[in-house]
Design an enzyme around this catalytic site. Structure first.
Site, PDB file in Angstrom:
ATOM      1  N   SER A 101       1.096  -1.436   0.011  1.00  0.00           N
ATOM      2  CA  SER A 101       0.093  -0.009  -0.216  1.00  0.00           C
ATOM      3  C   SER A 101       0.842   1.164   0.068  1.00  0.00           C
ATOM      4  O   SER A 101       2.057   1.267   0.111  1.00  0.00           O
ATOM      5  CB  SER A 101      -0.824   0.006   1.499  1.00  0.00           C
ATOM      6  OG  SER A 101      -0.311   0.225   2.304  1.00  0.00           O
ATOM      7  N   GLY A 102       0.260   2.476  -0.265  1.00  0.00           N
ATOM      8  CA  GLY A 102       0.808   3.731   0.029  1.00  0.00           C
ATOM      9  C   GLY A 102       2.240   3.824  -0.862  1.00  0.00           C
ATOM     10  O   GLY A 102       2.192   3.467  -2.041  1.00  0.00           O
TER      11      GLY A 102
ATOM     12  N   ASP B 188       7.587 -10.617   6.631  1.00  0.00           N
ATOM     13  CA  ASP B 188       7.224  -9.722   7.825  1.00  0.00           C
ATOM     14  C   ASP B 188       8.506  -8.982   8.461  1.00  0.00           C
ATOM     15  O   ASP B 188       9.381  -9.704   8.784  1.00  0.00           O
ATOM     16  CB  ASP B 188       6.508 -10.795   9.099  1.00  0.00           C
ATOM     17  CG  ASP B 188       5.993  -9.970  10.148  1.00  0.00           C
ATOM     18  OD1 ASP B 188       6.608  -8.724  10.510  1.00  0.00           O
ATOM     19  OD2 ASP B 188       5.119 -10.441  10.965  1.00  0.00           O
ATOM     20  N   VAL B 189       8.445  -7.692   8.509  1.00  0.00           N
ATOM     21  CA  VAL B 189       9.730  -7.207   8.561  1.00  0.00           C
ATOM     22  C   VAL B 189      10.168  -7.100   9.976  1.00  0.00           C
ATOM     23  O   VAL B 189      10.926  -6.822  10.712  1.00  0.00           O
ATOM     24  CB  VAL B 189       9.751  -5.630   8.093  1.00  0.00           C
ATOM     25  CG1 VAL B 189      10.803  -4.879   8.618  1.00  0.00           C
ATOM     26  CG2 VAL B 189       9.583  -6.003   6.583  1.00  0.00           C
TER      27      VAL B 189
ATOM     28  N   TYR C  97       7.787   7.723  17.167  1.00  0.00           N
ATOM     29  CA  TYR C  97       7.752   7.445  15.604  1.00  0.00           C
ATOM     30  C   TYR C  97       8.974   8.500  15.027  1.00  0.00           C
ATOM     31  O   TYR C  97       9.972   8.048  14.457  1.00  0.00           O
ATOM     32  CB  TYR C  97       6.504   7.977  14.865  1.00  0.00           C
ATOM     33  CG  TYR C  97       6.486   7.936  13.542  1.00  0.00           C
ATOM     34  CD1 TYR C  97       6.350   6.845  12.712  1.00  0.00           C
ATOM     35  CD2 TYR C  97       6.776   9.216  12.688  1.00  0.00           C
ATOM     36  CE1 TYR C  97       6.369   6.801  11.175  1.00  0.00           C
ATOM     37  CE2 TYR C  97       6.758   9.302  11.448  1.00  0.00           C
ATOM     38  CZ  TYR C  97       6.501   7.950  10.691  1.00  0.00           C
ATOM     39  OH  TYR C  97       6.660   8.373   9.063  1.00  0.00           O
TER      40      TYR C  97
ATOM     41  N   LYS D 239      12.240   7.569  13.474  1.00  0.00           N
ATOM     42  CA  LYS D 239      12.974   8.132  11.999  1.00  0.00           C
ATOM     43  C   LYS D 239      14.196   8.813  12.192  1.00  0.00           C
ATOM     44  O   LYS D 239      15.062   8.727  11.340  1.00  0.00           O
ATOM     45  CB  LYS D 239      11.894   8.915  11.494  1.00  0.00           C
ATOM     46  CG  LYS D 239      10.737   8.373  11.021  1.00  0.00           C
ATOM     47  CD  LYS D 239      10.865   7.133  10.098  1.00  0.00           C
ATOM     48  CE  LYS D 239       9.783   6.267   9.284  1.00  0.00           C
ATOM     49  NZ  LYS D 239       9.899   5.357   8.401  1.00  0.00           N
TER      50      LYS D 239
ATOM     51  N   THR E  26      -1.972   9.220   1.422  1.00  0.00           N
ATOM     52  CA  THR E  26      -2.241   7.577   1.110  1.00  0.00           C
ATOM     53  C   THR E  26      -3.421   7.115   1.749  1.00  0.00           C
ATOM     54  O   THR E  26      -4.189   7.929   2.372  1.00  0.00           O
ATOM     55  CB  THR E  26      -1.070   6.809   1.811  1.00  0.00           C
ATOM     56  OG1 THR E  26      -1.154   6.970   3.314  1.00  0.00           O
ATOM     57  CG2 THR E  26       0.235   7.326   1.279  1.00  0.00           C
TER      58      THR E  26
END
Ligand SMILES: NC(=O)c1ccc[n+]([C@@H]2O[C@H](COP(=O)([O-])OP(=O)(O)OC[C@H]3O[C@@H](n4cnc5c(N)ncnc54)[C@H](OP(=O)(O)O)[C@@H]3O)[C@@H](O)[C@H]2O)c1
Length: 246
Positions: free
Chosen positions: A13-14, A60-61, A153, A157, A188
């Protein structure tokens, strides 16, 4: 590097979906990795119909123990991977005081631990083969701009930006270029309802150009950062944010 085989995580997605379409349209063989197989099949069909080459890869990360098996599977399908885009990512939107240890681990696990171990697994292969390679980490404007509700988050990053520099330095004489693309807000399917809401509209009104981006606004940058002929750029974080961070 004569082959152009790119593994894109978070391809279902996105931004990841758009990266796959753009790279396939520009001659890359794309290994599209994510957990939702139905979405990957649909992407595969679209790319194939457009004349491109893609391989869906269920992955799956957060499952780092199985990265070697996943890369073996990818390379059996497509040949040696030459480029990795660490795109899969997530956020838990809560104030710092409300985050649980499970929330913290979910964000850091997918946004930092996964890219770290996937990159090192692939770099070991590139070093053993003496081929070099390209890694593009997908960061965020929030690596350097504090946003309430996104403390973990943003921290993940910021760590990705640092990881980009560190890995670039360690592998600088191995022909491996590591860079990051740090977008501003991009519309998105997941965030579109928010941006269409009064709260989201208020956020957009604060941006200098009073708009958010579209995934295609990243096309030129992702092609540049993945390009095997781009040999002089490494360890850099490209903030592509329409001036949202100014
Ligand atoms: N959209 C923006 O405004 C924006 C701005 C700056 C940075 N970014 C960054 O861009 C990247 C993509 O974001 P997006 O907006 O495209 O998000 P998205 O639409 O939610 O896509 C996230 C992707 O990650 C995959 N994913 C989630 N958990 C996974 C797991 N455990 N293993 C493997 N794949 C997993 C999802 O696929 P499955 O659920 O099928 O596994 C999905 O394909 C993220 O790193 C995000 O932080 C986005």
């Amino acid at each position: 590097m004569s082959a152009k085989n790119v593994l894109v995580t978070g391809a279902s997605s996105g931004l990841g979906d758009q990266f796959c379409r753009t790279l396939a349209a520009n001659g890359y063989t794309v290994i599209a990795a994510a957990r939702r197989k139905d979405r990957l099949e649909s992407l595969y069909n679209d790319i194939s119909e457009a004349g491109g080459v893609a391989h869906p890869l269920a992955m799956d990360v957060s499952d780092v123990e199985n990265f070697a098996i996943a890369l073996d599977e990818a390379e059996a399908m497509a040949g040696p991977i030459t480029c990795l885009i660490n795109n899969a990512g997530t956020s838990v939107s809560k104030f710092a005081t409300d985050m649980t240890p499970e929330d913290f681990d979910a964000v850091m696990g997918l946004n930092l631990r996964g890219p770290y171990f996937l990159s090192t697994e692939l770099a070991r292969r590139w070093i053993a083969r003496d081929t070099g390679g390209r890694i593009v980490n997908i960061g965020s404007l929030s690596d350097s701009r504090a946003m309430p509700g996104h403390t973990v988050y943003g921290t993940s990053k910021a760590a990705i930006a640092r990881l980009t520099q560190q890995m670039a330095r360690e592998w600088i004489n191995k022909g491996i270029n590591v860079n990051a693309l740090a977008p501003g807000y991009i519309r998105t399917e997941l965030n579109a309802p928010y941006f269409d809401s009064p709260n989201g509209q208020a956020v957009i009104a604060q941006f200098p150009r009073r708009r958010v981006g579209e995934p295609a606004d990243l096309d030129k940058a992702i092609l540049y950062l993945c390009d095997p002929d781009q040999r002089f750029l490494t360890g850099q974080v490209l903030h592509l944010d329409d001036g949202q961070g100014l």
